[in-house]
Design a protein around this motif. Sequence first.
Motif, PDB file in Angstrom:
ATOM      1  N   VAL A   1      18.652  -2.356 -47.855  1.00 47.48           N
ATOM      2  CA  VAL A   1      19.874  -1.788 -47.292  1.00 47.48           C
ATOM      3  C   VAL A   1      20.015  -2.259 -45.852  1.00 47.48           C
ATOM      4  O   VAL A   1      19.031  -2.502 -45.164  1.00 47.48           O
ATOM      5  CB  VAL A   1      19.879  -0.242 -47.320  1.00 47.48           C
TER       6      VAL A   1
ATOM      7  N   THR B   1      16.319   7.242 -57.618  1.00 45.28           N
ATOM      8  CA  THR B   1      16.018   6.537 -56.375  1.00 45.28           C
ATOM      9  C   THR B   1      16.981   6.990 -55.290  1.00 45.28           C
ATOM     10  O   THR B   1      18.177   7.167 -55.542  1.00 45.28           O
ATOM     11  CB  THR B   1      16.183   5.018 -56.584  1.00 45.28           C
ATOM     12  N   TYR B   2      16.453   7.173 -54.071  1.00 47.17           N
ATOM     13  CA  TYR B   2      17.301   7.596 -52.954  1.00 47.17           C
ATOM     14  C   TYR B   2      18.469   6.615 -52.789  1.00 47.17           C
ATOM     15  O   TYR B   2      18.270   5.405 -52.718  1.00 47.17           O
ATOM     16  CB  TYR B   2      16.483   7.655 -51.664  1.00 47.17           C
TER      17      TYR B   2
ATOM     18  N   ASN C   1      37.968  29.558 -45.176  1.00 50.06           N
ATOM     19  CA  ASN C   1      36.690  30.257 -45.335  1.00 50.06           C
ATOM     20  C   ASN C   1      36.238  31.010 -44.083  1.00 50.06           C
ATOM     21  O   ASN C   1      35.218  31.690 -44.116  1.00 50.06           O
ATOM     22  CB  ASN C   1      35.598  29.261 -45.727  1.00 50.06           C
TER      23      ASN C   1
ATOM     24  N   ILE D   1      23.942   3.580 -52.300  1.00 51.80           N
ATOM     25  CA  ILE D   1      23.682   2.151 -52.519  1.00 51.80           C
ATOM     26  C   ILE D   1      24.789   1.511 -53.358  1.00 51.80           C
ATOM     27  O   ILE D   1      25.202   2.070 -54.374  1.00 51.80           O
ATOM     28  CB  ILE D   1      22.318   1.977 -53.209  1.00 51.80           C
TER      29      ILE D   1
ATOM     30  N   HIS E   1      12.391   1.391 -47.896  1.00 52.26           N
ATOM     31  CA  HIS E   1      13.369   1.836 -48.879  1.00 52.26           C
ATOM     32  C   HIS E   1      13.172   1.014 -50.144  1.00 52.26           C
ATOM     33  O   HIS E   1      12.789  -0.149 -50.061  1.00 52.26           O
ATOM     34  CB  HIS E   1      14.783   1.604 -48.319  1.00 52.26           C
ATOM     35  N   ALA E   2      13.410   1.631 -51.297  1.00 55.27           N
ATOM     36  CA  ALA E   2      13.218   0.938 -52.561  1.00 55.27           C
ATOM     37  C   ALA E   2      14.243  -0.182 -52.757  1.00 55.27           C
ATOM     38  O   ALA E   2      14.035  -1.106 -53.534  1.00 55.27           O
ATOM     39  CB  ALA E   2      13.308   1.936 -53.708  1.00 55.27           C
ATOM     40  N   VAL E   3      15.352  -0.089 -52.073  1.00 56.14           N
ATOM     41  CA  VAL E   3      16.429  -1.061 -52.225  1.00 56.14           C
ATOM     42  C   VAL E   3      16.742  -1.651 -50.847  1.00 56.14           C
ATOM     43  O   VAL E   3      16.688  -0.929 -49.848  1.00 56.14           O
ATOM     44  CB  VAL E   3      17.697  -0.375 -52.787  1.00 56.14           C
TER      45      VAL E   3
ATOM     46  N   GLU F   1      43.526  24.929 -45.229  1.00 60.26           N
ATOM     47  CA  GLU F   1      42.382  24.885 -46.137  1.00 60.26           C
ATOM     48  C   GLU F   1      41.075  24.885 -45.356  1.00 60.26           C
ATOM     49  O   GLU F   1      40.078  25.487 -45.766  1.00 60.26           O
ATOM     50  CB  GLU F   1      42.446  23.639 -47.029  1.00 60.26           C
ATOM     51  N   ALA F   2      41.069  24.172 -44.215  1.00 61.99           N
ATOM     52  CA  ALA F   2      39.861  24.121 -43.395  1.00 61.99           C
ATOM     53  C   ALA F   2      39.523  25.499 -42.836  1.00 61.99           C
ATOM     54  O   ALA F   2      38.363  25.859 -42.699  1.00 61.99           O
ATOM     55  CB  ALA F   2      40.035  23.122 -42.262  1.00 61.99           C
TER      56      ALA F   2
ATOM     57  N   LEU G   1      41.472  17.137 -44.333  1.00 65.06           N
ATOM     58  CA  LEU G   1      41.727  18.459 -44.880  1.00 65.06           C
ATOM     59  C   LEU G   1      42.896  19.127 -44.149  1.00 65.06           C
ATOM     60  O   LEU G   1      42.921  19.151 -42.920  1.00 65.06           O
ATOM     61  CB  LEU G   1      40.462  19.285 -44.650  1.00 65.06           C
TER      62      LEU G   1
ATOM     63  N   SER H   1      26.953   7.310 -46.420  1.00 66.51           N
ATOM     64  CA  SER H   1      26.603   5.980 -45.918  1.00 66.51           C
ATOM     65  C   SER H   1      25.239   5.509 -46.435  1.00 66.51           C
ATOM     66  O   SER H   1      24.896   4.338 -46.304  1.00 66.51           O
ATOM     67  CB  SER H   1      26.610   5.962 -44.385  1.00 66.51           C
TER      68      SER H   1
ATOM     69  N   PHE I   1      31.786  31.739 -49.786  1.00 62.53           N
ATOM     70  CA  PHE I   1      32.296  30.407 -49.454  1.00 62.53           C
ATOM     71  C   PHE I   1      32.905  29.737 -50.690  1.00 62.53           C
ATOM     72  O   PHE I   1      32.266  29.602 -51.724  1.00 62.53           O
ATOM     73  CB  PHE I   1      31.155  29.543 -48.903  1.00 62.53           C
ATOM     74  N   VAL I   2      34.162  29.344 -50.557  1.00 61.65           N
ATOM     75  CA  VAL I   2      34.843  28.603 -51.624  1.00 61.65           C
ATOM     76  C   VAL I   2      35.222  27.235 -51.060  1.00 61.65           C
ATOM     77  O   VAL I   2      36.113  27.139 -50.221  1.00 61.65           O
ATOM     78  CB  VAL I   2      36.101  29.361 -52.112  1.00 61.65           C
ATOM     79  N   PRO I   3      34.516  26.183 -51.474  1.00 66.78           N
ATOM     80  CA  PRO I   3      34.742  24.868 -50.866  1.00 66.78           C
ATOM     81  C   PRO I   3      36.178  24.373 -51.066  1.00 66.78           C
ATOM     82  O   PRO I   3      36.742  24.539 -52.146  1.00 66.78           O
ATOM     83  CB  PRO I   3      33.770  23.944 -51.620  1.00 66.78           C
ATOM     84  N   PRO I   4      36.752  23.782 -50.019  1.00 66.35           N
ATOM     85  CA  PRO I   4      38.091  23.203 -50.154  1.00 66.35           C
ATOM     86  C   PRO I   4      38.068  21.781 -50.724  1.00 66.35           C
ATOM     87  O   PRO I   4      39.088  21.116 -50.768  1.00 66.35           O
ATOM     88  CB  PRO I   4      38.605  23.200 -48.707  1.00 66.35           C
TER      89      PRO I   4
ATOM     90  N   VAL J   1      25.681   0.194 -42.515  1.00 68.16           N
ATOM     91  CA  VAL J   1      26.916   0.410 -43.259  1.00 68.16           C
ATOM     92  C   VAL J   1      28.038   0.650 -42.253  1.00 68.16           C
ATOM     93  O   VAL J   1      27.963   1.573 -41.449  1.00 68.16           O
ATOM     94  CB  VAL J   1      26.784   1.631 -44.197  1.00 68.16           C
TER      95      VAL J   1
END
Lengths: 98, 277
Positions: free
Chosen positions: A59, B194-195, A80, B241, A55-57, A76-77, A72, B238, B99-102, A62
Amino acid sequence: MAELSNDDVRKVASLARLKLSDAEIEHFAEQLDGVLSYVHVLDELDVSNVEPMAHAVDVSNVLRDDATRPSLPRDEALANAPKTDGRYFLVPQILENA
Amino acid sequence: MELSGATASQLLEAMSSGATTAVEVTQTHLDAISSRDESVGAFLSVDAEGALAKAAEVDQKRAAGEPLGPLAGLPVAVKDNICTQGTSTTCASRMLENFVPPYNAHIVERLNAVDAVIIGKTNLDEFAMGSSTENSALKVTRNPWDLERTPGGSSGGSAAAVSASLVPFSIGSDTGGSIRQPASFCGVVGMKPTYGRVSRYGLVAFASSLDQIGPFANDVTGAALLLEALAGHDSRDSTSIDCPVPAYSQSVDQPLEGLRVGVVQEYLGEGTDDDVR
């Protein structure tokens, strides 16, 4: 030099739930061996002085507290979903007599 | 000043000096979309009402002397694989057509926080899997320089939108070239950060360990300004960075002397057009 035996291919095929004939096993063993040999070109490079990098950084793992937090709202969940009973997603039945 | 085609910094300057307003900037770009996007096909949906409401809010805040975000009043287009709460996010697929995101993606929250005006959602190869934006299930996007040619992809809609001066900058996602390649095809600035630099929360995944959201712009400063807004830590991704975001836009004039640039010569071998080489 063959690195991949027919048994190796048989095992990979079984893991992938593929049914192969003996002729196909033979055929794919040869092909996969070719792929591996191609990648082995990289072995010619001297990388003994190169530090491995994933990885460039820098890490590390986590982590967070396993605490409850707002999520949610149910309506709302479900908004759709093509079909619900107001509480759950309804999907077509795939098992008979279930 | 011609507002459509102006850079992000020119528009910011024109708005802060009072030469124009956020509503006028937004309306001009909406008009550009109405008159030119039928042939280009960059957009899958345009939220004129929402964009004008946000622009009016920016103008009111400015008039009242309230603090404004660094991208206040700038129209931006977002690739349609990034969730926008309350407006459709199709991934250019029939499967998600309705699809309409909540919820909002992290970068959409960021764009709202810096007072940018999200003007619409752009076309892509279905689920970002493609390199020409012809493999969208909803429409084909064309290269504004030559409508017979592809804009590249998968973020072809975002690249074409900037190239056709429909927005000064836009958002794409890049897994294996999906920002860089269409930027090159359309003659605009585009980069894959960068990732980990930009949170993927709310980006519909293609290959999670490679996906990264990044900017397109009609100049380098615009891309830097946009990346400043997008970048930064988000605990909901997660792999995001946790390190400070530099003021990229402050260093774009830095001389390149002393830097070494790696070029993979094999990429420019047989089959590459002379003009590209």
